[in-house]
Scaffold this motif. Structure first.
Motif, short mmCIF file in Angstrom:
data_model
loop_
_atom_site.label_atom_id
_atom_site.label_comp_id
_atom_site.label_asym_id
_atom_site.label_seq_id
_atom_site.Cartn_x
_atom_site.Cartn_y
_atom_site.Cartn_z
N PRO A 389 0.85 -1.22 0.13
CA PRO A 389 0.05 0.05 0.01
C PRO A 389 0.91 1.17 -0.16
O PRO A 389 1.94 1.35 0.64
CB PRO A 389 -0.83 -0.16 1.37
CG PRO A 389 -0.10 -1.20 2.01
CD PRO A 389 0.45 -2.01 1.23
N LEU A 390 0.18 2.49 -0.36
CA LEU A 390 0.90 3.72 -0.65
C LEU A 390 1.54 3.91 1.01
O LEU A 390 2.74 4.46 1.13
CB LEU A 390 -0.14 4.81 -0.79
CG LEU A 390 0.28 6.23 -0.94
CD1 LEU A 390 1.52 6.33 -1.91
CD2 LEU A 390 -0.73 7.10 -1.20
N ALA A 391 1.05 3.46 2.06
CA ALA A 391 1.46 4.05 3.35
C ALA A 391 2.77 3.19 3.46
O ALA A 391 3.86 3.71 4.02
CB ALA A 391 0.58 3.67 4.43
N GLU A 392 2.68 2.04 3.15
CA GLU A 392 4.24 1.35 3.37
C GLU A 392 5.31 2.06 2.42
O GLU A 392 6.44 2.25 2.91
CB GLU A 392 4.04 -0.22 2.78
CG GLU A 392 5.25 -0.83 3.10
CD GLU A 392 5.18 -2.25 2.79
OE1 GLU A 392 6.01 -3.07 2.73
OE2 GLU A 392 3.94 -3.04 2.80
N VAL A 393 4.71 2.31 1.27
CA VAL A 393 5.80 2.84 0.39
C VAL A 393 6.16 4.21 0.89
O VAL A 393 7.62 4.49 0.88
CB VAL A 393 5.05 3.43 -1.07
CG1 VAL A 393 6.21 3.96 -1.93
CG2 VAL A 393 5.05 1.77 -1.79
N GLN A 394 5.52 5.12 1.48
CA GLN A 394 5.65 6.47 2.11
C GLN A 394 6.84 6.12 3.19
O GLN A 394 7.64 6.71 3.34
CB GLN A 394 4.52 6.92 2.27
CG GLN A 394 4.55 8.41 3.13
CD GLN A 394 3.33 8.86 3.39
OE1 GLN A 394 2.33 8.48 3.09
NE2 GLN A 394 3.41 10.02 4.30
N ASP A 395 6.64 5.03 4.20
CA ASP A 395 7.27 4.80 5.25
C ASP A 395 8.63 4.41 4.51
O ASP A 395 9.76 5.09 5.25
CB ASP A 395 6.64 3.72 6.03
CG ASP A 395 7.36 3.35 7.21
OD1 ASP A 395 7.58 4.09 8.14
OD2 ASP A 395 8.21 2.60 7.35
N ARG A 396 8.87 3.58 3.56
CA ARG A 396 10.19 3.30 3.13
C ARG A 396 11.10 4.35 2.67
O ARG A 396 12.12 4.48 2.94
CB ARG A 396 10.02 2.00 2.23
CG ARG A 396 9.41 0.92 2.80
CD ARG A 396 10.48 0.00 3.45
NE ARG A 396 9.76 -1.34 3.80
CZ ARG A 396 9.26 -1.56 4.85
NH1 ARG A 396 8.80 -0.55 5.70
NH2 ARG A 396 8.75 -2.83 5.07
N ILE A 397 10.32 5.24 2.04
CA ILE A 397 11.09 6.45 1.19
C ILE A 397 11.15 7.51 2.00
O ILE A 397 12.36 8.00 2.19
CB ILE A 397 10.27 6.79 0.17
CG1 ILE A 397 10.25 5.61 -1.06
CG2 ILE A 397 10.76 8.02 -0.57
CD1 ILE A 397 9.65 5.92 -2.35
N ILE A 398 10.39 7.76 2.90
CA ILE A 398 10.41 9.27 3.88
C ILE A 398 11.00 8.61 5.20
O ILE A 398 12.14 9.30 5.40
CB ILE A 398 8.86 9.81 3.97
CG1 ILE A 398 8.37 10.38 2.49
CG2 ILE A 398 9.17 11.05 5.03
CD1 ILE A 398 7.17 10.76 2.68
N ARG A 399 10.42 7.71 5.79
CA ARG A 399 11.21 7.60 7.14
C ARG A 399 12.66 6.70 7.05
O ARG A 399 13.36 6.85 7.53
CB ARG A 399 10.27 6.91 7.94
CG ARG A 399 8.90 7.29 8.33
CD ARG A 399 7.98 6.73 9.38
NE ARG A 399 7.10 7.38 9.56
CZ ARG A 399 6.00 6.72 10.61
NH1 ARG A 399 6.08 5.57 11.13
NH2 ARG A 399 4.77 7.65 10.89
N GLY A 400 12.49 5.85 5.92
CA GLY A 400 13.63 4.92 5.70
C GLY A 400 14.79 5.93 4.79
O GLY A 400 16.05 5.61 4.75
N GLY A 401 14.38 7.16 4.19
CA GLY A 401 15.48 7.84 3.73
C GLY A 401 15.97 7.37 2.39
O GLY A 401 17.21 7.37 2.13
N GLN A 402 15.06 6.58 1.57
CA GLN A 402 15.62 5.82 0.50
C GLN A 402 14.78 6.26 -0.66
O GLN A 402 13.68 6.14 -0.76
CB GLN A 402 15.10 4.58 0.67
CG GLN A 402 15.79 3.30 -0.34
CD GLN A 402 15.66 1.82 -0.05
OE1 GLN A 402 15.41 1.38 1.15
NE2 GLN A 402 15.17 1.10 -0.91
N ARG A 403 15.68 6.93 -1.43
CA ARG A 403 15.08 7.77 -2.82
C ARG A 403 14.76 6.80 -3.58
O ARG A 403 13.84 7.42 -4.59
CB ARG A 403 16.17 8.92 -3.31
CG ARG A 403 16.59 9.73 -2.13
CD ARG A 403 17.50 10.90 -2.64
NE ARG A 403 17.17 11.60 -4.05
CZ ARG A 403 17.80 12.43 -4.38
NH1 ARG A 403 19.08 12.66 -3.93
NH2 ARG A 403 17.48 13.20 -5.38
#
Length: 882
Positions: A389-403
């Motif tokens: 889901p979008l929330a998981e993608v958001q967590d990986r990219i924003i909180r995980g700092g992964q571009r």
């Protein structure tokens, strides 16, 4: 008389807004147009404040009303008997509402429809600005309105303005205890029984990945506070979406609640004549049974529920990768070639790392050109599945700092989501609608426009393309000018489809389905389908192009939709429309094309666009003129730079010539040439080209004669571009024009057309001049001189000559002579008994001259004329009837 009213089935927001309106219109009557909700009626039973000032609609004399103040409503069919005042002469209407997404059907002299959570907020802001004093009891009523319609400031429709208004009312003495008491009343035994029935009779339906709960109940007598019970049920069961259908007496009551952006429950209620907000809505239904209501709701939901966004919706696929062991220097070249900032590294098909542009740039600074990328790649990174889901993608990219987030399925890299992809998905809705699309960027659905603007047969074929593509494990998208023009409401049936997969394979499958002819170009992965009725569809495998040097032809590789669109010329041409059955008609906008369509801007996608393909210079100016758009500031700067640095001159060739022709075929070629001159393009097309006063005058006169010619509505085709080209080339010698034709790769046929038009115009001018000098001209002689020349030659001559007599003769030729033909033909001469031979041509040409000069008029005249000329030759015509 002034009257303040609202919608039937008024709620606390209606009451709060009416109380606020009474402060603005102190002499107005406050009137409910219908029955208020039970919680509101209960409020009046327990609170005497304001009750005495509230009137019933039936006691109001409509003929005395001169001003109608409407709050929390903008639809005439929701205000009861007061609808009779809409449009009545002498009645002024003031309207205050917050349902910005619903169409207003009431014209008003004062209209304030704001995108806020409650109508009361709109009016409280006015009171605050005007510094009108508010009593604590009034503030409490207004607070009730805001709290009810915003779910106590928890609904996603709540805006900062609602919070500010609530804070202001709290400062004016609003009683939050009283608000809580009326919004959350204690449940009676009857309420508990009804809630239990709703819980027992509920079903869950998964629609586009969203769970929707339907709950049903039945009572012989009316039970109030159904909305309160539905809200409690949503909280108790932690439901995302609930729609309650309850029969009470002879009516069916529908109450819906949603806590997810994918479901706007106001659309459900509106389908039954009700209303509300995306998070909360209701309707009272009189003419349907509960079974019919349930069936209609289930029919509506697939149209209303927006598919939940997953990684699959955001990704780019296929992903360009680096093989393990690739040197950093080569990695740098590939990052530039594909216009990306990160690439995954794979070993034997398995994902082992990620290399970013920053890593490569720093490594090259240290001279590590030949070192394998594996040495410095990122090896600790997160991945997601396609259905994440979008929330998981958001967590990986924003909180995980992964571009750069790889998407992996069964251990295989199948796609990637970048930070830009995520930001685009999370963008806020724009303040105004882009073009004609819905305001929510996640619901950019052009299916309705397709049905409005395109024939059902073409829409059916597009659906076939999407369906067959999905059956083959591919994805197909309508792209290019047709999508752009669809949104601009312009006609365009150039169907271009990009395929994530095998475009030729899809074309062959569709060819079998439709019985179409399929023409393929395997080097580019393209196929053209020609259907039995002649309709054409172009299919292309998603690909990327890169240029080895400026103005060179591009090299081609297979890629994703996003990279395919990135190679386009301008953002307005990068829009894609999904063709897959589940999301048919949804617009995909990677590069801000919708924004630029809305703002009327022409923008390139990257700063070297004009360098890599200088033909885009002419195309940018052409689109600017066609759509009335303007070049973006940066785009204009880069266009001028490309012209100044000579890239247009380097690009001489057939593609540039074709762009020139297309530019001159626009509706106003005079403006087109002026634009070319303004941007300094003309000298780069040929050093001798200039738009001086003499050429400008000739171009203007050509525009006049072309307009005149087209108003004749002859069936003769006209190549307008050729006329304007002749005007520009008029100062040049034939040798210069020939050299230009060779430099631009103009086909032999087109080159001959240009040179012959120049020669024929000069020849016709000389012949006319000589003939006129001998005295008055017969029409047959005018025809003989002008008929061999194509219309472009004669119109150019007409524009160029200053001699009124020559212009008159050309005009007469087209208006009176060009369409003249003899009635008799060769077969008629044979019937008359004249043997076939060279004499036929002489007789028929002479007959045409006679008709042109008025010597014959009827068929009999022509027969007598032919007999006479044949007899002059010493031959006799048998007396045979025709």
């Amino acid at each position: 008389m002034d009257v303040i009213t609202t919608h039937v089935n008024a709620d606390f927001d209606s009451l709060g807004a009416m109380v606020a309106a009474k402060k603005l219109y102190p002499d107005a009557l406050v009137v409910f147009p219908g029955s208020a909700e039970k919680t509101l009626r209960q409020f009046f039973l327990t609170s005497s404040f304001y009750a005495a000032d509230v009137q019933k609609a039936k006691h109001v004399d409509l003929d005395r009303v001169t001003r109608l103040i409407l709050v929390d409503v903008a639809q005439a069919d929701r205000i009861g008997r007061f609808a009779a005042l809409v449009g009545r002469p002498g009645v002024e209407i003031h309207l205050y509402d917050h349902h910005a997404g619903m169409p207003a059907t009431i014209p008003a002299e004062v209209c304030r429809i704001e995108s806020v959570g409650a109508a009361t907020t709109v009016l409280v802001e006015i009171l605050q600005r005007r510094r009108i004093p508010i009593q604590p009891e009034e503030a409490t009523l207004m607070m009730l309105g805001i709290y009810e319609d915003t779910g106590s400031l928890t609904f996603t429709s709540t805006t900062p303005r609602d919070l500010v208004a609530a804070a202001f009312l709290l400062g004016q003495g609003a009683d939050l205890n009283a608000v809580a008491e009326f919004l959350t009343p204690e449940l009676t035994a009857e309420h508990v029984s009804l809630l239990d029935e709703l819980l027992m009779n509920r079903t869950t339906h998964r629609i586009h990945g969203v769970e929707v709960t339907l709950a049903e109940a039945s009572r012989e007598q009316f039970v109030g506070d159904l909305a309160v019970l539905v809200h409690k049920m949503k909280e108790i069961e932690n439901l995302d979406v609930i729609i309650a259908i309850a029969r009470m007496g002879d009516r069916v009551y529908l109450v819906a609640r949603s806590r997810v952006a994918e479901v706007d429950v106001s659309r459900v209620a509106r389908a039954f004549g009700g209303g509300g907000h995306p998070e909360a809505s209701s309707a009272t239904i009189r003419d349907l049974t509960p079974i019919q209501v349930r069936a209609r709701v289930l029919e509506l939901l697939p149209q209303i529920v927006r598919p939940r966004t997953t990684a699959r919706d955001l990704w780019s696929t296929p992903v360009k990768t680096l093989e393990s062991g690739t040197p950093l220097g080569q990695a740098d070249e590939l990052l530039d070639r594909y216009h990306v900032n990160a690439m995954p590294v794979v070993a034997s098909g398995a994902l082992v790392g990620i290399v970013t542009r920053q890593i490569v740039a720093r490594a090259l600074q240290h001279g590590l050109l030949d070192v394998p990328a594996d040495e410095y790649m990122i090896t600790e990174f997160a991945t997601v599945t396609p259905d994440a889901p979008l929330a998981e993608v958001q967590d990986r990219i924003i909180r995980g700092g992964q571009r750069f987030l790889p998407v992996v399925e069964a251990g295989v890299l199948v796609g990637a989501v970048t930070r830009t992809d995520l930001l685009r998905a999370l963008q806020e809705p724009e303040a105004e609608e882009p073009i004609t699309l819905p305001r929510d960027p996640h619901q950019r659905d052009a299916a309705r426009l397709l049905l409005e603007r395109v024939s059902p047969e073409v829409v059916a074929r597009l659906r076939d393309v999407g369906r067959v593509a999905r059956e083959l494990g591919m994805a197909a998208y309508l792209v290019g000018g047709m999508v752009r023009d669809l949104l601009l409401r312009r006609d365009n049936l150039d169907v271009d489809v990009v395929v994530e997969g095998d475009g030729i394979g899809l074309g062959e499958a569709l060819g079998r389905l439709w019985g179409a002819v399929v023409r393929t170009h395997r080097a580019f992965g393209t196929a053209t389908l020609v259907l039995p009725d002649g309709f054409k569809i172009d299919l292309a495998t998603a690909r990327i192009e890169y240029y080895a040097e400026p103005a060179a032809l591009p090299a081609v590789e297979r890629s994703s939709l996003k990279l395919d669109l990135y190679r386009r010329d301008f953002t307005i041409n990068t829009l894609a429309l999904r063709l897959d059955p589940d999301r048919f008609g949804e617009i995909i906008d990677f590069f801000g094309g919708l924004r630029d369509l809305k703002e009327g801007s022409i923008r390139i996608l990257h700063n070297l666009s004009f360098v890599e393909d200088p033909t885009r210079v002419l195309r940018a100016l052409r689109f600017q003129l066609r759509f009335g758009f303007r070049l973006g500031r940066e785009t204009q700067k880069l266009l001028r730079s490309a012209v100044r640095m000579g890239f247009v001159a380097q690009a001489r060739g057939r593609r540039l010539f074709q762009e020139w022709v297309l530019l001159l075929e626009e509706s106003d070629p005079v403006e087109a040439l002026g634009t070319l001159n303004e941007f300094g393009v003309l000298p780069h097309l040929h050093p001798g080209l200039k738009l001086d006063a003499k050429v400008r005058d000739l171009v203007g006169r050509i525009h006049e004669v072309v307009t005149w010619f087209r108003l004749l509505y002859l069936e003769t085709p006209l190549r307008g571009w050729l006329l304007y080209l002749l005007a520009l080339f008029d100062p040049l010698a034939d040798e210069e024009v020939e050299a230009w034709s060779r430099a631009f790769g103009v086909s032999d046929r087109q080159g001959r057309v240009i040179l012959e038009a120049r020669w024929r115009s000069r020849q016709a001018l000389l012949e006319l001049r000589e003939a006129i000098s001998r005295g008055p001209l017969r029409d047959s002689r005018v025809y003989q001189i002008l008929h061999p020349s194509p219309p472009e030659t004669l119109l150019f001559l007409m524009a160029k000559t200053r001699d009124d007599e020559k212009r008159r003769l050309i005009s007469r030729y087209y208006t009176r002579l060009a369409g003249v033909t003899a009635i008799l033909q060769g077969r008629d001469l044979r019937v008359l008994g004249i043997p076939p031979g060279p004499a036929y041509r002489d007789l028929l040409n002479g007959l045409l001259r006679a008709r042109l000069d008025g010597e014959v008029e009827t068929r009999d005249d022509e027969v007598e004329w032919v007999k006479g000329r044949w007899e002059e030759r010493g031959r006799t015509v048998p007396n045979r009837p025709l």
